[in-house]
Design a protein around this motif. Structure first.
Motif, short mmCIF file in Angstrom:
data_model
loop_
_atom_site.label_atom_id
_atom_site.label_comp_id
_atom_site.label_asym_id
_atom_site.label_seq_id
_atom_site.Cartn_x
_atom_site.Cartn_y
_atom_site.Cartn_z
N GLU A 114 17.39 -23.73 -48.70
CA GLU A 114 18.10 -24.25 -47.53
C GLU A 114 17.13 -24.70 -46.45
O GLU A 114 17.35 -25.71 -45.77
CB GLU A 114 19.05 -23.18 -46.98
N ALA A 149 16.68 -28.28 -44.59
CA ALA A 149 16.66 -28.39 -43.13
C ALA A 149 15.41 -29.12 -42.65
O ALA A 149 15.48 -29.97 -41.75
CB ALA A 149 16.73 -27.00 -42.50
N TYR A 150 14.26 -28.81 -43.26
CA TYR A 150 13.03 -29.52 -42.90
C TYR A 150 13.17 -31.02 -43.22
O TYR A 150 12.73 -31.87 -42.43
CB TYR A 150 11.85 -28.94 -43.68
N ASN A 187 15.92 -32.73 -43.32
CA ASN A 187 16.83 -33.33 -42.32
C ASN A 187 16.11 -33.60 -41.01
O ASN A 187 16.29 -34.66 -40.39
CB ASN A 187 18.02 -32.40 -42.09
N VAL A 188 15.30 -32.64 -40.58
CA VAL A 188 14.55 -32.83 -39.34
C VAL A 188 13.60 -34.02 -39.47
O VAL A 188 13.50 -34.86 -38.57
CB VAL A 188 13.76 -31.55 -38.98
N LEU A 231 21.42 -33.69 -33.05
CA LEU A 231 21.41 -33.20 -34.43
C LEU A 231 20.04 -32.69 -34.81
O LEU A 231 19.91 -31.66 -35.50
CB LEU A 231 21.86 -34.31 -35.37
N GLN A 232 18.99 -33.38 -34.34
CA GLN A 232 17.63 -32.91 -34.61
C GLN A 232 17.41 -31.54 -33.98
O GLN A 232 16.81 -30.65 -34.61
CB GLN A 232 16.61 -33.90 -34.06
N GLU A 254 19.71 -29.29 -33.37
CA GLU A 254 20.46 -28.32 -34.16
C GLU A 254 19.70 -27.98 -35.44
O GLU A 254 19.63 -26.80 -35.84
CB GLU A 254 21.84 -28.88 -34.50
N CYS A 255 19.16 -29.00 -36.09
CA CYS A 255 18.41 -28.76 -37.33
C CYS A 255 17.16 -27.94 -37.06
O CYS A 255 16.80 -27.06 -37.85
CB CYS A 255 18.04 -30.09 -37.98
N GLU A 256 16.49 -28.20 -35.96
CA GLU A 256 15.27 -27.43 -35.64
C GLU A 256 15.62 -25.99 -35.32
O GLU A 256 14.89 -25.07 -35.70
CB GLU A 256 14.55 -28.09 -34.47
N ARG A 294 18.15 -24.47 -36.61
CA ARG A 294 18.48 -23.91 -37.92
C ARG A 294 17.21 -23.55 -38.69
O ARG A 294 17.16 -22.52 -39.37
CB ARG A 294 19.32 -24.91 -38.72
N VAL A 295 16.20 -24.42 -38.56
CA VAL A 295 14.91 -24.14 -39.19
C VAL A 295 14.33 -22.84 -38.66
O VAL A 295 13.85 -21.98 -39.42
CB VAL A 295 13.92 -25.31 -38.98
#
Length: 482
Positions: free
Chosen positions: A83, A87-88, A90-91, A184-185, A187-189, A191-192
């Protein structure tokens, strides 16, 4: 029971002597006196063998369960890692897309500037044509036609204004997409970061499970050693009981029993894990009597040190010629080092203080100073208290959920190992656990750290280091001083 053991051995030897003299009846009489003692010893040995076997089966099952939990923990961590990879990615994709939005906005702003300049030019021209002054009318004569010119300029103004409006709308849409991408970036960061923290937690759980597996494997090894010991003792008393049950026909077999007792060749693993070598049958029989006399539980895996003896303490990595010693160069004589033979400063008394912990006191100070950990911030107790069967103090169940793990926020990773006056602090309490033929000294201050030796510029310094490794520098040996 120890005296009873001695009586049994003496009776066997007397019977053997009588048989040598062809006095069978005296041999029978000598053996008849120990029937009660032998029956008691046989019963105790059989019970000890059975209990040890049950403990070993239980520990083996716990190890298997622990390995299964490790497998699940590894699988969970691998899923989180997968996962995290997504996520990485996506970022990275969002970061790559952002410059295209910013470039598009820059291009639109540039075009907008050009259109605004053109609009201003047209409006200025329109203003001139609408000027009713004499000179303006004169300047307009000779053109394609005054009215036609005014109409063309008006149409172009409308067209440019429409382009400007479209550019504003496009810019607003692109800026909205840019804002969404940046959100979104973010949020992804986040999440990372969350997934990285989860992986760290899983790593801690795996480390804790590995540490417990090491402890259980060592415990199982000692139980196997003890099972062999009790089996040998039980077999001895079974043979002896068989003779006593039929003395008239089997009294001659006592010669073989006595011959085995007189054989000093070490062939049996000791009950006590402090005894790293083998012992003879006679020593095993006497030791068994002592354990019954002192009511030593076979459940206790800790070694049995003689409180009236003194010991040398050596290290597997440094060998048997380097001893744990007081540093004479230290004025307060609180510092410790590993060095060659230097007298009393290397003699230690090992005293059990209960709950599986020991105090290591130096004989130089008449046992008034102990091996200690100083400048250490005591951590929060790592493991929550649990009920049986995990009834050994400080020995947690094999699975620890993430939300149950309590770790100190800060602790000194490199505390001082020194000799200080006896006190009630945790720094002077040590677990001494058998491991690979040596012993591991684990500090009661926590954090799974053991007494270790490190080479610092050629000086061998004592430190506390992570217990989860099989480092020879963390393996210690206790040799009784004669």
């Amino acid at each position: 029971m120890s005296n009873s053991t001695t009586l049994v051995i003496e009776a066997l030897q007397q019977a053997a002597v009588s048989l040598e003299k062809q006095d069978k009846q005296s041999a029978i009489n000598s053996l008849s006196k120990i029937t009660g003692e032998v029956a008691s010893f046989k019963q105790a040995a059989a019970a000890s063998e059975k209990e040890t076997k049950q403990l070993q089966i239980k520990t083996t099952a716990e190890v298997s369960d622990l390995i299964a939990q490790q497998g699940r923990a590894y699988a969970e961590r691998n899923n989180v890692k997968k996962e995290l990879e997504v996520a990485y990615a996506n970022v990275a994709g969002l970061k790559a897309a952002i410059p295209s939005y910013t470039n598009q906005i820059a291009h639109l702003q540039s075009t907008l500037g050009e259109r605004n300049n053109r609009l201003q030019q047209l409006r200025n021209r329109q203003k001139e044509l609408n000027d009713t002054s004499f000179w303006s009318i004169i300047m307009s004569i000779g053109t394609l036609g005054f009215d036609r010119l005014v109409k063309l300029i008006s149409l172009e103004i409308d067209d440019v204004q429409g382009q400007i409006n479209n550019i504003h709308n496009t810019m607003a849409a692109v800026q909205q997409e840019l804002s969404k991408s940046r959100n979104l970036q973010g949020e992804c960061e986040r999440r990372v970061d969350e997934l990285n923290r989860t992986i760290q937690q899983k790593n801690k759980v795996i480390d804790d499970l590995s540490f417990l597996e090491l402890k259980l494997n060592n415990q199982e090894k000692v139980q196997r050693q003890r099972l062999v010991y009790f089996t040998e003792v039980n077999l001895f008393y079974i043979k002896l009981q068989t003779i006593l049950n039929n003395l008239s026909n089997k009294v001659e077999d006592v010669r073989d029993i006595v011959e085995e007792l007189n054989n000093q060749n070490p062939t049996i693993a000791s009950f006590d894990p402090a005894q790293t070598g083998l012992i003879s049958l006679k020593q095993a029989i006497l030791l068994f009597g002592d354990t019954l006399k002192n009511d030593v539980s076979i459940r206790e895996i800790e070694p049995v040190f003689d409180p009236n003896a003194v010991y040398f303490i050596t290290n597997e990595w440094l060998g048997n010629d380097k001893f744990l010693t007081i540093d004479k160069k230290d004025a307060a004589q609180n510092k410790l080092m590993m060095t060659g033979s230097e007298g009393k400063g290397q003699l230690w008394v090992i005293k059990s203080v209960g709950d599986g912990f020991f105090r290591l006191m130096n004989r130089t100070y008449l046992d008034q100073k102990s091996l200690d950990i100083i400048d250490e911030k005591p951590p929060v107790d790592f493991f929550p208290k649990r009920s049986k069967p995990w009834d050994k103090p400080g020995f947690p169940p094999p699975f620890i959920a993430d939300d149950q793990i309590q770790r100190p926020s800060t602790f000194n990773p490199n505390p001082t190992v020194a000799l200080t006056g006896n006190n009630n602090g945790k720094g002077q309490l040590w677990k001494i656990e058998p491991e690979f033929g040596y012993f591991r000294l684990t500090s009661a201050v926590g954090n799974h750290r053991s007494l270790d030796v490190v080479n610092e510029g050629g000086n061998m310094k004592l430190r506390l280091n992570d217990s989860s490794t099989r480092a020879s520098s963390q393996q210690w040996k206790f040799t009784k001083y004669n």
